[in-house]
Design a protein around this motif. Structure first.
Motif, PDB file in Angstrom:
ATOM      1  N   ARG A  81      -0.773   6.011   2.343  1.00 54.49           N
ATOM      2  CA  ARG A  81       0.227   5.898   3.316  1.00 54.49           C
ATOM      3  C   ARG A  81      -0.557   7.016   4.449  1.00 54.49           C
ATOM      4  O   ARG A  81      -1.174   7.755   3.981  1.00 54.49           O
ATOM      5  CB  ARG A  81       1.648   6.669   2.868  1.00 54.49           C
ATOM      6  CG  ARG A  81       2.736   6.405   3.652  1.00 54.49           C
ATOM      7  CD  ARG A  81       3.947   6.208   2.689  1.00 54.49           C
ATOM      8  NE  ARG A  81       4.425   7.578   2.238  1.00 54.49           N
ATOM      9  CZ  ARG A  81       4.868   8.468   3.003  1.00 54.49           C
ATOM     10  NH1 ARG A  81       5.104   8.335   4.164  1.00 54.49           N
ATOM     11  NH2 ARG A  81       5.227   9.591   2.548  1.00 54.49           N
ATOM     12  N   GLU A 138      -7.931   7.910  -5.142  1.00 56.07           N
ATOM     13  CA  GLU A 138      -7.080   8.977  -5.671  1.00 56.07           C
ATOM     14  C   GLU A 138      -5.856   9.356  -4.749  1.00 56.07           C
ATOM     15  O   GLU A 138      -6.746   9.918  -3.714  1.00 56.07           O
ATOM     16  CB  GLU A 138      -7.787  10.091  -6.541  1.00 56.07           C
ATOM     17  CG  GLU A 138      -6.669  10.885  -7.292  1.00 56.07           C
ATOM     18  CD  GLU A 138      -7.670  12.020  -8.048  1.00 56.07           C
ATOM     19  OE1 GLU A 138      -7.474  12.091  -9.308  1.00 56.07           O
ATOM     20  OE2 GLU A 138      -8.039  12.817  -7.351  1.00 56.07           O
ATOM     21  N   VAL A 139      -4.852   9.299  -4.756  1.00 56.53           N
ATOM     22  CA  VAL A 139      -3.630   9.766  -3.737  1.00 56.53           C
ATOM     23  C   VAL A 139      -2.863  10.675  -4.617  1.00 56.53           C
ATOM     24  O   VAL A 139      -2.243  10.259  -5.478  1.00 56.53           O
ATOM     25  CB  VAL A 139      -3.118   8.870  -3.112  1.00 56.53           C
ATOM     26  CG1 VAL A 139      -2.255   9.599  -2.010  1.00 56.53           C
ATOM     27  CG2 VAL A 139      -4.021   8.032  -2.116  1.00 56.53           C
ATOM     28  N   GLU A 140      -2.838  11.927  -4.267  1.00 58.02           N
ATOM     29  CA  GLU A 140      -1.587  12.851  -4.951  1.00 58.02           C
ATOM     30  C   GLU A 140      -1.886  12.829  -6.421  1.00 58.02           C
ATOM     31  O   GLU A 140      -0.794  12.486  -7.119  1.00 58.02           O
ATOM     32  CB  GLU A 140      -0.390  12.591  -4.537  1.00 58.02           C
ATOM     33  CG  GLU A 140      -0.234  13.174  -3.014  1.00 58.02           C
ATOM     34  CD  GLU A 140       1.203  12.756  -2.532  1.00 58.02           C
ATOM     35  OE1 GLU A 140       1.735  11.918  -3.171  1.00 58.02           O
ATOM     36  OE2 GLU A 140       1.565  13.576  -1.592  1.00 58.02           O
ATOM     37  N   ASN A 141      -3.050  12.816  -7.001  1.00 58.66           N
ATOM     38  CA  ASN A 141      -3.410  12.821  -8.384  1.00 58.66           C
ATOM     39  C   ASN A 141      -2.871  11.522  -9.079  1.00 58.66           C
ATOM     40  O   ASN A 141      -3.198  11.470 -10.389  1.00 58.66           O
ATOM     41  CB  ASN A 141      -2.319  13.985  -9.105  1.00 58.66           C
ATOM     42  CG  ASN A 141      -2.935  15.258  -9.499  1.00 58.66           C
ATOM     43  OD1 ASN A 141      -4.202  15.226  -9.579  1.00 58.66           O
ATOM     44  ND2 ASN A 141      -2.327  16.305  -9.058  1.00 58.66           N
ATOM     45  N   ARG A 142      -2.709  10.552  -8.440  1.00 57.52           N
ATOM     46  CA  ARG A 142      -2.675   9.209  -9.194  1.00 57.52           C
ATOM     47  C   ARG A 142      -3.717   8.217  -8.469  1.00 57.52           C
ATOM     48  O   ARG A 142      -4.114   8.292  -7.410  1.00 57.52           O
ATOM     49  CB  ARG A 142      -1.383   8.573  -8.674  1.00 57.52           C
ATOM     50  CG  ARG A 142      -0.452   9.025  -9.766  1.00 57.52           C
ATOM     51  CD  ARG A 142      -0.545   8.558 -10.969  1.00 57.52           C
ATOM     52  NE  ARG A 142       0.338   9.214 -12.038  1.00 57.52           N
ATOM     53  CZ  ARG A 142       1.388   8.900 -12.526  1.00 57.52           C
ATOM     54  NH1 ARG A 142       1.697   7.643 -12.087  1.00 57.52           N
ATOM     55  NH2 ARG A 142       2.095   9.549 -13.251  1.00 57.52           N
ATOM     56  N   ARG A 145      -9.188  10.259  -2.040  1.00 59.16           N
ATOM     57  CA  ARG A 145     -10.388  10.479  -2.367  1.00 59.16           C
ATOM     58  C   ARG A 145     -11.010   9.291  -3.105  1.00 59.16           C
ATOM     59  O   ARG A 145     -10.216   8.622  -3.656  1.00 59.16           O
ATOM     60  CB  ARG A 145     -10.207  11.697  -3.251  1.00 59.16           C
ATOM     61  CG  ARG A 145     -11.583  12.467  -3.856  1.00 59.16           C
ATOM     62  CD  ARG A 145     -11.282  13.661  -4.403  1.00 59.16           C
ATOM     63  NE  ARG A 145     -10.784  13.615  -5.745  1.00 59.16           N
ATOM     64  CZ  ARG A 145     -11.677  13.252  -6.892  1.00 59.16           C
ATOM     65  NH1 ARG A 145     -12.952  13.356  -6.883  1.00 59.16           N
ATOM     66  NH2 ARG A 145     -11.168  13.443  -7.982  1.00 59.16           N
ATOM     67  N   LYS A 197      -1.896  10.975   4.207  1.00 55.80           N
ATOM     68  CA  LYS A 197      -2.123  11.488   2.591  1.00 55.80           C
ATOM     69  C   LYS A 197      -3.489  11.568   2.880  1.00 55.80           C
ATOM     70  O   LYS A 197      -4.310  10.730   3.594  1.00 55.80           O
ATOM     71  CB  LYS A 197      -1.861  10.578   1.665  1.00 55.80           C
ATOM     72  CG  LYS A 197      -0.123  10.226   1.703  1.00 55.80           C
ATOM     73  CD  LYS A 197       0.425  11.168   0.896  1.00 55.80           C
ATOM     74  CE  LYS A 197       1.751  11.272   1.067  1.00 55.80           C
ATOM     75  NZ  LYS A 197       2.676  12.414   0.905  1.00 55.80           N
ATOM     76  N   MET A 214       2.705   1.979  -3.118  1.00 61.34           N
ATOM     77  CA  MET A 214       1.676   2.565  -4.136  1.00 61.34           C
ATOM     78  C   MET A 214       1.046   3.819  -3.699  1.00 61.34           C
ATOM     79  O   MET A 214       0.224   4.253  -4.451  1.00 61.34           O
ATOM     80  CB  MET A 214       0.984   1.475  -4.733  1.00 61.34           C
ATOM     81  CG  MET A 214       1.532   0.441  -5.535  1.00 61.34           C
ATOM     82  SD  MET A 214       0.460  -0.624  -5.796  1.00 61.34           S
ATOM     83  CE  MET A 214      -0.637  -0.352  -6.999  1.00 61.34           C
ATOM     84  N   GLY A 215       1.651   4.655  -2.638  1.00 67.48           N
ATOM     85  CA  GLY A 215       1.246   5.794  -2.295  1.00 67.48           C
ATOM     86  C   GLY A 215       0.185   6.091  -1.428  1.00 67.48           C
ATOM     87  O   GLY A 215      -0.167   7.130  -0.713  1.00 67.48           O
ATOM     88  N   LEU A 241       0.632  -1.329   0.029  1.00 61.21           N
ATOM     89  CA  LEU A 241       0.026  -0.144   0.007  1.00 61.21           C
ATOM     90  C   LEU A 241       0.941   1.219  -0.142  1.00 61.21           C
ATOM     91  O   LEU A 241       0.547   2.075  -0.861  1.00 61.21           O
ATOM     92  CB  LEU A 241      -0.857   0.054   1.251  1.00 61.21           C
ATOM     93  CG  LEU A 241      -2.193  -0.879   1.226  1.00 61.21           C
ATOM     94  CD1 LEU A 241      -2.988  -0.619   2.572  1.00 61.21           C
ATOM     95  CD2 LEU A 241      -3.053  -0.291   0.348  1.00 61.21           C
ATOM     96  N   ARG A 242       1.938   1.163   0.929  1.00 57.69           N
ATOM     97  CA  ARG A 242       2.612   2.602   0.959  1.00 57.69           C
ATOM     98  C   ARG A 242       3.366   2.615  -0.157  1.00 57.69           C
ATOM     99  O   ARG A 242       3.455   3.881  -0.686  1.00 57.69           O
ATOM    100  CB  ARG A 242       3.802   2.602   2.343  1.00 57.69           C
ATOM    101  CG  ARG A 242       2.767   2.441   3.505  1.00 57.69           C
ATOM    102  CD  ARG A 242       3.832   2.576   4.754  1.00 57.69           C
ATOM    103  NE  ARG A 242       3.010   2.412   5.856  1.00 57.69           N
ATOM    104  CZ  ARG A 242       2.849   1.386   6.787  1.00 57.69           C
ATOM    105  NH1 ARG A 242       3.753   0.346   6.437  1.00 57.69           N
ATOM    106  NH2 ARG A 242       2.154   1.390   8.043  1.00 57.69           N
TER     107      ARG A 242
END
Ligand SMILES: Nc1nc2c(ncn2[C@@H]2O[C@H](COP(=O)(O)OP(=O)(O)OP(=O)(O)O)[C@@H](O)[C@H]2O)c(=O)[nH]1
Ligand SMILES: [Mg+2]
Lengths: 78, 571
Positions: A38, A58-62, A44, A41, A35-36, A32-33
Motif C-alpha cells: 500500500r 517484505e512489507v511490515e515483517n510479512r 524491501r 509502506k 495483502m499489505g 495488492l492493498r
C-alpha cells in the motif's frame, strides 16, 4: 537527498523503498492493498527470481511473492 | 437453526477455531488456501444448538477465485459472523473487517494468533479497537484454546454495529490508518539469524538445492517408514492371520463362495496379492501394502504443510509452472494429489482462471499417482529393481512438463501470475500432526476400502461370467498389438476405474517382464482417474471441460504407452 521514482523491480535485492503509487486495474490494486502492499509502506526486496521469475518482497515483517509483471506496477521512491 | 459463519483472511486460523468450537476435525495448515469448501458443525450455545460454518479465507468480499466465492456466498446465509483476524497482521486484516461491519450483520471479532504478537513486539489496545469497531473484540490463541470460552460468551450479545455507512475503498483505508495509529504500537525488531536462514529457503541460489534435498529426504523417509511398517508390523500381522484364512479356505471347499472370499490358491497356498478373494487380497492390499505408505506419506505431508514450507516451494517452482500455464501455487494439487487425487482435485479452486484450473486438474489426473498406487508400484516393481520404479516416476514427470507446455499453448484464456502470501515458519506440533494424519487415515479406511471390496467383488463376478476374458479379446489389438502387454491386462484397466491400487495388484499374476510392468503401471496412472476423483473433477470443471480433459488423458495414455513399448521393449 534526491528522490527517484522507479518500479520495485528496479530496486536492488536487500534494499528497501517507500511505495508511492500503484498502477494497473482496480481489482489488482485492491488485491495488492489487502495483502499489505500500500502507498506509504516501506517495502524491501528479499529476492528476485531469474528468468523473469517472481519477486519476494517484505512489507511490515510479512513476505509476499509477486509475479514480475505485477511487481512492475508497484512504483516506489528511494 | 442459527447459523454462525467464520470469516477472515486466508491462513488466520479459522479452521483451528472451527475445530475448537465444534469439536469436529477439519484440515488446518500453515499456508493460505487450505480450506476450499465450507464445512458445517454444531455447538451448544446457552442450551440451543447452533450451526458453525468454516469458510475458505478471503481478502475482501469481492472474490478473486472459486474458493473465495464460496466464502462470500456463505456470508449471505449468516446470522452471526465471527471475523477471525491475525493479530500479527492487523492492518491489512481490517479491510475485510470493515466490509463485514458494513454488511449490517452482527459481528464478533476474534483477534487470533495473540501468542505471536509478544515476540514480534506488537502491542494492541483491545479496548480501543472495540470502541472503534463498535463490536466485541476478543484476543485468543486458537491453537491452545486460550480465549475461546470468552469469545463464545460474546456471541449472544453481538449485534450489528450501528451507524455504519457504506464507504468507498479509499475511505476504508483512511479509517484503517486512523485506527492503527491509535490502537497498535510496534517496537522495532532487528533481523535475526533465523530470519536469514528462513530467507535462504526462498532465494533461488540457496533455495533450489534446499528444495531438492528436502523433497528427496522426504520421499526417502516415506519409503523407509513405509517399508518398516510393512516388514515389522503389517506382514507379521498377516502371518498370524494366515492359518485362520487357510482354515476358512478348507471349510468353504470349492466353488464360487471360496473364490469370492479366499480366491484362487496357488500351489495350495494363499497368495495375498494374487488370490483375489475378499478376505485375502481385499484385506491385504489396503492393510498390508497401502496403509503403511499412507501413514508414512501423511506424516511427512503434515510436517511440510504445518511448517510453512509449501508456499516457499511454490515460489521456487513458479517460473517452471508459469511455463505450464499455471503459477507456483500449482504445486499444492500435486502434493495433495500424491496422497489422494480427491483433495488434490478440490484444491484447484484456489487458482484464479479457468485455464489454470483446467491445466492443473488435467495434469494431476494424468501424471500424479496417489499414494495407494505408489505403494503398489513399490510393491510389485521394488522386488525387480528400484530402477524400474524410478522409470515410472521419471516418465510421469516428463509427461507432466510436456503436456503442460502443450496445454499452455493451446488452451485459451488468461494465466495470471503468482501472488501469494508467505506465512512465517512455525514449529509443527506433534499432536497436531498426529491428529491430522489420523483424520486422513480414517478417510482412507472409510472411503477407500469399500471401493476396494467392491472392486474385488466385481472382478470375481465378471470373471465367473466370462466377461473379463471377452473384454481381453476385444481389446487385444490395443493391449497386445500397441502396448505390448498381455491381453488379460485389460481387466486391470477396467478395475482401475474403481481402485488403482487393486488394478496394479492384478498385474502380478500375468507373469509380465519388469519392462512390461513399467509400461502397465505408467498407463494405469495416465489413462483415467479413479471414480472418486472423476466425480470431483466433473463437478469442478463442468461437463464440457471434463470431456476435453478425458480426451487428453486417453490420447496421452495411448501415445505414451506406444512410445514406451517401442523404446523400452523395441516392438
Ligand atoms: N501460533 C499460533 N498459530 C496458530 C493459531 N491459530 C492457528 N494457528 C496456525 O495457523 C495456521 C493456519 O491455520 P488454519 O486454521 O488452517 O487457517 P485458516 O484461516 O483456516 O486458513 P485457510 O483455510 O487457508 O483460509 C496453522 O498452521 C495453525 O496451526 C494461534 O492462535 N497461534
Ligand atoms: Mg481453513
Amino acid at each position: 537527498m534526491i528522490l527517484v521514482e522507479t518500479a520495485i523491480t528496479d530496486i536492488e535485492t536487500g534494499k528497501a523503498a517507500t511505495i508511492i503509487k500503484l498502477s494497473g486495474g482496480y481489482t489488482f490494486q485492491r488485491r495488492l492493498r489487502t495483502m499489505g502492499v500500500r502507498e506509504g509502506k516501506i517495502i524491501r526486496v528479499i529476492t528476485k527470481h531469474p528468468l523473469n521469475g517472481p519477486l519476494v518482497v517484505e512489507v511490515e515483517n510479512r513476505k509476499t511473492t509477486i509475479g514480475r509483471r505485477m511487481a512492475q506496477r508497484i512504483m516506489v521512491e528511494v | 437453526m442459527k447459523k454462525i459463519v467464520l470469516m477472515g483472511n486466508p491462513n488466520v486460523g479459522k479452521s483451528v477455531v472451527f475445530s475448537r468450537l465444534t469439536g469436529a476435525q477439519v484440515i488446518a495448515s500453515n499456508y493460505p488456501g487450505t480450506t476450499v469448501d465450507f464445512s458445517k458443525g454444531k455447538m451448544r450455545l446457552d442450551g440451543d444448538l447452533v450451526e458453525i460454518v468454516d469458510a475458505p479465507g478471503t481478502y475482501s468480499l469481492e472474490s478473486s477465485n472459486k474458493a473465495e466465492e464460496v466464502a462470500v456466498k456463505m456470508l449471505g446465509k449468516a446470522d452471526l459472523i465471527v471475523n477471525v483476524i491475525d493479530a500479527t497482521n492487523l492492518e491489512r486484516n481490517l479491510f475485510l473487517t470493515l466490509e463485514l461491519l458494513e454488511s449490517k450483520k452482527p459481528v464478533v471479532v476474534a483477534l487470533n494468533m495473540w501468542d505471536e504478537t509478544k515476540h514480534l513486539g506488537i502491542n494492541i489496545d483491545v479496548e480501543k479497537l472495540e470502541q472503534f469497531l463498535k463490536v466485541p473484540v476478543m484476543p485468543m490463541v486458537a491453537l491452545t484454546g486460550e480465549g475461546v470460552n470468552e469469545l463464545v460468551g460474546r456471541f449472544n450479545s453481538a449485534c450489528a454495529p450501528e451507524g455504519m455507512k457504506t464507504k468507498s475503498e479509499e475511505e476504508r483505508w483512511v479509517e484503517i490508518g486512523h485506527i492503527i495509529k491509535k490502537v497498535q504500537h510496534v517496537t522495532h525488531r532487528h533481523h535475526t539469524i533465523w530470519d536469514m536462514i528462513a530467507d535462504a529457503t526462498i532465494k533461488p541460489a540457496t533455495g533450489m538445492p534446499i528444495a531438492i534435498i528436502t523433497i528427496l529426504i522426504s520421499f526417502w523417509i516415506v519409503r523407509n517408514i513405509g517399508e518398516n511398517l510393512i516388514g515389522y508390523v503389517f506382514e507379521p500381522l498377516f502371518d498370524l492371520y494366515t492359518p485362520f484364512a487357510m482354515s476358512m479356505s478348507n471349510w468353504l471347499g470349492h466353488g464360487f463362495l471360496h473364490d469370492l472370499f479366499i480366491g484362487k490358491l496357488i500351489d495350495g497356498e494363499i497368495e495375498y496379492v494374487e488370490s483375489m478373494g475378499l478376505l485375502t487380497t481385499g484385506l491385504f492390499v489396503p492393510f498390508g501394502m497401502v496403509l503403511p505408505y499412507i501413514i508414512a506419506f501423511y506424516l511427512m505431508l503434515a510436517v511440510l504443510e504445518d511448517s510453512g514450507y509449501l508456499p516457499r516451494l511454490a515460489t521456487l517452482m513458479d517460473t517452471l509452472f508459469h511455463k505450464l500455464g499455471m503459477h507456483g501455487h500449482g504445486i499444492v494439487p500435486v502434493f495433495l494429489g500424491l496422497g489422494c487425487n480427491v483433495p488434490g482435485a478440490l484444491s484447484i479452486r484456489t487458482m484464479e482462471t479457468r485455464k489454470q484450473r483446467f491445466i492443473s486438474a488435467t495434469l494431476m489426473a494424468i501424471s500424479v499417482p496417489c499414494m495407494a498406487q505408489i505403494a503398489m508400484i513399490f510393491g510389485i516393481l521394488g522386488p525387480h529393481d528400484l530402477v524400474y520404479v524410478l522409470m515410472v516416476f521419471v516418465t510421469l514427470m516428463m509427461i507432466y512438463v510436456l503436456v503442460g507446455l502443450t496445454l499452455n499453448r493451446y488452451v485459451m484464456g488468461e494465466s495470471p501470475e503468482i501472488f501469494l502470501e508467505i506465512p512465517p515458519y512455525r514449529m509443527p506440533s506433534a499432536i497436531t500432526i498426529l491428529k491430522k494424519t489420523w483424520m486422513r487415515i480414517r478417510w482412507f479406511l472409510t472411503e477407500a476400502i469399500p471401493f476396494l471390496f467392491l472392486g474385488v467383488l466385481i472382478v470375481n463376478v465378471l470373471y465367473a461370467i466370462g466377461f473379463l476374458e471377452w473384454l481381453g479379446v476385444l481389446f487385444a489389438p490395443i493391449t497386445e498389438g500397441w502396448l505390448g502387454l498381455p491381453k488379460e491386462a485389460t481387466a486391470a484397466l477396467l478395475v482401475g476405474f474403481l481402485r488403482k491400487d487393486l488394478a496394479i495388484g492384478m498385474l502380478l499374476p500375468l507373469g509380465m517382464t519388469a519392462m512390461q510392468l513399467v509400461i502397465a503401471a505408467t498407463i494405469l496412472t495416465i489413462y483415467f482417474p479413479c471414480v472418486a476423483t472423476f466425480a470431483v473433477l466433473l463437478k469442478e470443471l463442468g461437463v464440457r471441460d471434463m470431456i476435453k480433459s478425458m480426451v487428453i488423458m486417453i490420447v496421452t495414455a495411448l501415445s505414451v504407452g506406444g512410445a514406451m513399448n517401442f523404446i523400452l521393449i523395441g516392438a
